[in-house]
Design an enzyme around this catalytic site. Structure first.
Site, PDB file in Angstrom:
ATOM      1  N   GLU A 113      11.338  50.799 -88.360  1.00  0.00           N
ATOM      2  CA  GLU A 113      10.453  51.956 -88.534  1.00  0.00           C
ATOM      3  C   GLU A 113       9.220  51.805 -87.660  1.00  0.00           C
ATOM      4  OE1 GLU A 113       9.476  51.890 -92.702  1.00  0.00           O
ATOM      5  OE2 GLU A 113      11.582  51.924 -93.327  1.00  0.00           O
ATOM      6  N   LYS A 115       5.498  51.344 -86.973  1.00  0.00           N
ATOM      7  CA  LYS A 115       4.417  50.856 -87.829  1.00  0.00           C
ATOM      8  C   LYS A 115       3.247  51.821 -87.657  1.00  0.00           C
ATOM      9  CE  LYS A 115       2.077  46.695 -89.319  1.00  0.00           C
ATOM     10  NZ  LYS A 115       0.725  47.206 -89.475  1.00  0.00           N
ATOM     11  N   ASP A 117      -0.270  53.548 -87.891  1.00  0.00           N
ATOM     12  CA  ASP A 117      -1.624  53.002 -87.919  1.00  0.00           C
ATOM     13  C   ASP A 117      -2.518  53.910 -88.756  1.00  0.00           C
ATOM     14  OD1 ASP A 117      -3.651  51.316 -87.449  1.00  0.00           O
ATOM     15  OD2 ASP A 117      -3.859  51.753 -85.316  1.00  0.00           O
ATOM     16  N   TYR A 227       7.356  55.286 -96.864  1.00  0.00           N
ATOM     17  CA  TYR A 227       8.331  54.319 -96.364  1.00  0.00           C
ATOM     18  C   TYR A 227       8.775  53.300 -97.404  1.00  0.00           C
ATOM     19  CZ  TYR A 227       3.746  52.144 -95.571  1.00  0.00           C
ATOM     20  OH  TYR A 227       2.463  51.695 -95.714  1.00  0.00           O
ATOM     21  N   LYS A 315       4.457  43.659 -83.518  1.00  0.00           N
ATOM     22  CA  LYS A 315       3.279  44.380 -83.037  1.00  0.00           C
ATOM     23  C   LYS A 315       3.361  44.687 -81.539  1.00  0.00           C
ATOM     24  CE  LYS A 315      -0.167  44.702 -85.203  1.00  0.00           C
ATOM     25  NZ  LYS A 315      -1.135  44.157 -86.138  1.00  0.00           N
ATOM     26  N   CYS A 409     -27.621  62.442 -54.956  1.00  0.00           N
ATOM     27  CA  CYS A 409     -26.190  62.130 -54.881  1.00  0.00           C
ATOM     28  C   CYS A 409     -26.008  60.810 -54.132  1.00  0.00           C
ATOM     29  CB  CYS A 409     -25.454  63.259 -54.167  1.00  0.00           C
ATOM     30  SG  CYS A 409     -23.751  62.815 -53.746  1.00  0.00           S
ATOM     31  N   CYS A 412     -24.011  61.946 -50.529  1.00  0.00           N
ATOM     32  CA  CYS A 412     -24.617  62.801 -49.490  1.00  0.00           C
ATOM     33  C   CYS A 412     -26.136  62.840 -49.592  1.00  0.00           C
ATOM     34  CB  CYS A 412     -24.026  64.199 -49.532  1.00  0.00           C
ATOM     35  SG  CYS A 412     -24.588  65.140 -50.971  1.00  0.00           S
ATOM     36  N   CYS A 427     -23.881  67.059 -58.186  1.00  0.00           N
ATOM     37  CA  CYS A 427     -24.350  67.179 -56.815  1.00  0.00           C
ATOM     38  C   CYS A 427     -24.006  68.609 -56.420  1.00  0.00           C
ATOM     39  CB  CYS A 427     -23.614  66.170 -55.928  1.00  0.00           C
ATOM     40  SG  CYS A 427     -23.691  66.598 -54.189  1.00  0.00           S
ATOM     41  N   CYS A 432     -20.627  68.224 -49.648  1.00  0.00           N
ATOM     42  CA  CYS A 432     -20.689  66.773 -49.908  1.00  0.00           C
ATOM     43  C   CYS A 432     -19.311  66.164 -49.653  1.00  0.00           C
ATOM     44  CB  CYS A 432     -21.125  66.535 -51.354  1.00  0.00           C
ATOM     45  SG  CYS A 432     -20.940  64.838 -51.907  1.00  0.00           S
TER      46      CYS A 432
HETATM   47  S1  IVH Z   1       6.262  48.288 -95.391  1.00  0.00           S
HETATM   48  C1  IVH Z   1       6.325  44.720 -97.989  1.00  0.00           C
HETATM   49  N1  IVH Z   1       6.509  50.069 -93.503  1.00  0.00           N
HETATM   50  O1  IVH Z   1       1.564  47.881 -92.534  1.00  0.00           O
HETATM   51  C2  IVH Z   1       6.351  45.894 -97.110  1.00  0.00           C
HETATM   52  N2  IVH Z   1       4.373  49.128 -93.875  1.00  0.00           N
HETATM   53  O2  IVH Z   1       1.052  44.897 -92.784  1.00  0.00           O
HETATM   54  C3  IVH Z   1       5.014  46.248 -96.613  1.00  0.00           C
HETATM   55  N3  IVH Z   1       2.613  49.993 -92.411  1.00  0.00           N
HETATM   56  O3  IVH Z   1      -0.075  47.720 -95.620  1.00  0.00           O
HETATM   57  C4  IVH Z   1       4.842  47.603 -96.146  1.00  0.00           C
HETATM   58  N4  IVH Z   1       3.879  51.408 -91.314  1.00  0.00           N
HETATM   59  O4  IVH Z   1      -0.199  49.892 -94.310  1.00  0.00           O
HETATM   60  C5  IVH Z   1       5.669  49.244 -94.154  1.00  0.00           C
HETATM   61  N5  IVH Z   1       6.862  51.674 -91.871  1.00  0.00           N
HETATM   62  C6  IVH Z   1       6.039  50.865 -92.518  1.00  0.00           C
HETATM   63  C7  IVH Z   1       4.664  50.772 -92.196  1.00  0.00           C
HETATM   64  C8  IVH Z   1       3.862  49.881 -92.911  1.00  0.00           C
HETATM   65  C9  IVH Z   1       2.654  50.925 -91.448  1.00  0.00           C
HETATM   66  C10 IVH Z   1       1.412  49.253 -92.799  1.00  0.00           C
HETATM   67  C11 IVH Z   1       1.076  49.338 -94.268  1.00  0.00           C
HETATM   68  C12 IVH Z   1       1.007  47.929 -94.755  1.00  0.00           C
HETATM   69  C13 IVH Z   1       0.868  47.144 -93.508  1.00  0.00           C
HETATM   70  C14 IVH Z   1       1.515  45.808 -93.699  1.00  0.00           C
END
Ligand code: IVH
Length: 670
Positions: A113, A115, A117, A227, A315, A409, A412, A427, A432
């Site tokens: 999935e 991740k 932010d 998720y 990451k 400037c 020029c 400018c 120029c």
């Molecule tokens: S699963 C035990 N799925 O990442 C499972 N977390 O470092 C833990 N996060 O606090 C969470 N996308 O805020 C999961 N697809 C995703 C995620 C996700 C972002 C964040 C979440 C969690 C942190 C864990």
């Protein structure tokens, strides 16, 4: 109270919840905003008169509740763990090896999935109704932010399920996010109102969720993707992938990019795809989360104190690094705007060496208190120009030098002007050299005449050596002159002459864009080109006619008329046309496209095509009235999938978009 009113309120609540889900989760509304608003207005009236009908799952709760004095806290039934991090493929292979060692068979399937932010939250549903929402907090106890979460339109207030199948208890976990475009608009509004801006969408989401007054939260563009689950009773999940599809059917937004039940190798290739997709996504992600799919296997692997053994976060490389600002120089742009640029101690960010970062303008430098000699946090995101996020004040030694904008400037040496209501200084010398060089670079750029092989350094040299005096001179450049430029041999000079020749066949849209008229970017150039059959018609148009083109603003209309009022500009255009440049117009082509099946359809091309190149296919489709875009969204009508199509194909499948292969495309083109 009469029974009819009670029934009406319940029906309005159900219908509004249904339409809210269609609009905010499925992106597929079936009624107009007006109809929705009218229904909501009626429901508010009823609930005001009969407060006992205002149930916790009523859509009227989306507008916020009376403010709180402080947040209560609540323990999570099951701790909300965090994830271990992986930084390269080897870390993921090790994660796989450890799982195999503990479980036995090596064909473990995973769900991968994005991740997200954002901010993690837990939503508690009792008998199908949202009763509590909490932040992750320290993982054991979080803050109760129920009223705030109720304002998030994509959070279902009641679960979508048949009455006899409603789980008695379900805790759902997910990430609250803000889309990039919404974030920009939010910050813009805050700037205009003199409020401090948020550093990034995650901070904005966190700040919005921590409002004691949920009416404030209701004005923030929050969204959610879910998720996972915490405690569940009356419902059973066998795998992560089944869980996601059940959550989807219960009304929750699930990220469309998620790949379910895939092998280790597919996990690794999905990471590469996600990295490529990252910039084009309209929300921020900072990596990929890999989860063992089978929940029995998850249980067998178990947990450590802070993180599970069955999941890991892979990451993305950091997009921010610290480095030293060695100098601040001033650059003169195409329209004369003076932009201060930080000259950095070179630093590698995400695999690219960064040595300059834009500082935008004097006000930005003041606001961030950026000084020469400062250590600063620098960000580079994909194609975006690197920028200084903030300076690290604690690293100051005392000999840092404040920056002063020059009064003339730097190129020029003529007077500069500060524009009213704008932070920029300009400018104003139309001849120029610095401006002229940038105008030529814009003219020949990809979105303009697209003259391949004419790089920035060559343009600088042509201008410095007085070989170019106007756009028109480009079209009479001779091989011998070009071959005499630095880093240019005879062969490349020949190629360049051929490229210049080829560029003469240009669309009116690109022609207009290339002129670099103020307030006339790609979009305005496109709208204007759709209105006028030829460049001559456009040159003679009055401000009013331009303003009347839907989507063209007053500033653009004024800038365009001013541009063509100049005799010099008109002469240059005449010379360009006389040198054989023939702008062709989409409007004419559109007449031919009237009966085409592609008329006004949105298409995305992906993968390798065999019978033509991507740009040939694009040209053909556009000639038939199609709009060819680069990213797949719910608005896409067709995805043309060539060989080895990857993430776009997956996304299109997820969004149920019609997919055609090359053979079908050929048939349709005929
Ligand atoms: S699963 C035990 N799925 O990442 C499972 N977390 O470092 C833990 N996060 O606090 C969470 N996308 O805020 C999961 N697809 C995703 C995620 C996700 C972002 C964040 C979440 C969690 C942190 C864990």
């Amino acid at each position: 109270m009469n029974k009819k009113i009670k029934q009406e309120a319940r029906q309005l609540q159900q219908e509004l919840n249904h339409h809210s889900h269609r609009y905010h989760v499925l992106d597929d509304p079936v009624i107009s905003d007006y109809e929705y608003d009218m229904m909501l207005k009626r429901l508010i009236e009823i609930e005001e008169q009969y407060p006992e009908l205002s149930t916790p799952d009523s859509p009227t709760k989306r507008i916020g509740a009376p403010p709180l004095d402080s947040f209560e806290t609540a323990a999570h039934s099951i701790p909300m763990l965090s994830l271990d991090n992986a930084f390269d493929d080897a870390d993921i292979r090790n994660f796989h090896k450890r799982s195999v060692k503990s479980l036995g068979p090596d064909d473990i399937l995973y769900t991968a999935e994005p991740k997200l932010d954002g901010v993690a939250v837990e939503l508690r549903y009792e008998n199908g109704v949202l009763v509590q929402a909490t932040t992750r907090g320290d993982g054991t106890t979080g803050e109760v932010i129920t009223e705030n979460v109720r304002t998030i339109r994509s959070v279902p207030l009641t679960l979508f399920s048949k009455e006899d199948q409603v789980p008695s208890l379900l805790e759902v976990r997910g990430e609250v996010i803000i889309h990039k475009a919404d974030f920009d608009a939010l910050n813009q509004k805050r700037l205009e109102q003199g409020e401090p801006v948020f550093a990034n969408p995650r901070n904005a989401a966190a700040g919005s969720l921590r409002q004691l007054d949920s009416k404030v939260t209701a004005t923030r563009p929050l969204n959610i993707f879910v998720y996972g689950a915490g405690l569940a009773q009356g419902i059973n999940f066998k795998s992560q992938s089944r869980m996601l599809s059940i959550l989807k059917s219960l009304g929750f937004p699930i990220n469309p990019l998620i790949q379910t039940s895939i092998s280790l190798e597919m996990v690794l290739s999905f990471y590469k795809e996600l990295e490529k997709l990252r910039e084009s996504l309209d929300y921020e992600i900072d990596g990929m989360v890999v989860k063992v799919d089978d929940i029995t296997l998850q249980k067998a692997l178990g947990e450590k104190i802070k993180s599970p053994r069955w999941a890991i976060a892979y990451k993305f490389p950091a997009q921010q690094k610290t480095t030293v600002i060695n100098d601040i120089q001033v650059q003169v742009g195409r329209t004369g705007t003076l932009t201060p640029v930080a000259i950095l101690e070179p630093v590698s960010i995400g695999g690219v060496v960064v040595s300059r970062a834009t500082l935008h303008n004097k006000d930005e430098i003041l606001r961030k208190d950026i000084r020469i000699g400062d250590t600063a946090l620098v960000m580079r995101a994909g194609d975006v120009i690197p920028k200084v996020v903030q300076v690290i004040v604690s690293k100051r030694k005392g000999d840092e030098i404040a920056f002063k904008m020059p009064e003339i400037c730097p190129v020029c040496k003529s007077r500069i002007q500060k524009l009213e209501n704008e932070a920029a200084v300009k400018c104003i010398n139309a001849s120029c050299q610095a401006q002229f060089k940038e105008r030529i670079k814009h003219f020949v750029s990809k979105k303009g005449f697209d003259i391949e092989g004419l790089g920035k350094k060559s343009v600088d040299q042509l201008v410095d050596e007085r070989l170019l005096h106007s756009f028109a001179d480009l079209f009479s450049l001779k091989n011998e002159i070009l071959a005499s430029l630095d880093r240019m041999g005879e062969k490349s000079a020949d190629n360049l002459v051929a490229a210049i020749e080829k560029s003469k066949d240009v669309s009116l849209r690109r022609f207009i864009f290339a002129l670099g008229i103020d307030h006339t970017g790609e979009n305005a150039a496109n709208l204007i080109s759709e209105h006028f059959p030829t460049i001559e018609d456009m040159m003679d148009a009055g401000k009013e006619e331009l303003e009347n083109i839907h989507g063209v603003g007053e500033k653009t209309a004024l800038a365009v008329t001013r541009f063509f009022q100049s005799r010099e500009n008109r002469q240059i255009i005449e010379l360009i046309l006389a040198s054989g440049v023939t702008p062709h117009n989409k409007r004419k082509i559109m007449d031919a496209a009237q009966d085409s099946i592609f008329l006004n359809k949105k298409l995305v091309l992906t993968g390798k095509l065999e019978t033509f190149t991507r740009s040939e296919a694009k040209k053909k489709l556009e000639a038939l009235g199609a709009k060819v875009t680069s990213s797949v969204s719910s608005k896409t009508d067709f995805l043309v999938a060539g060989k080895e199509a990857g993430s776009k194909l997956a996304k299109a499948k997820n969004l149920n978009i019609e997919i055609i292969d090359e053979a079908e495309l050929n048939k349709m083109l005929q």
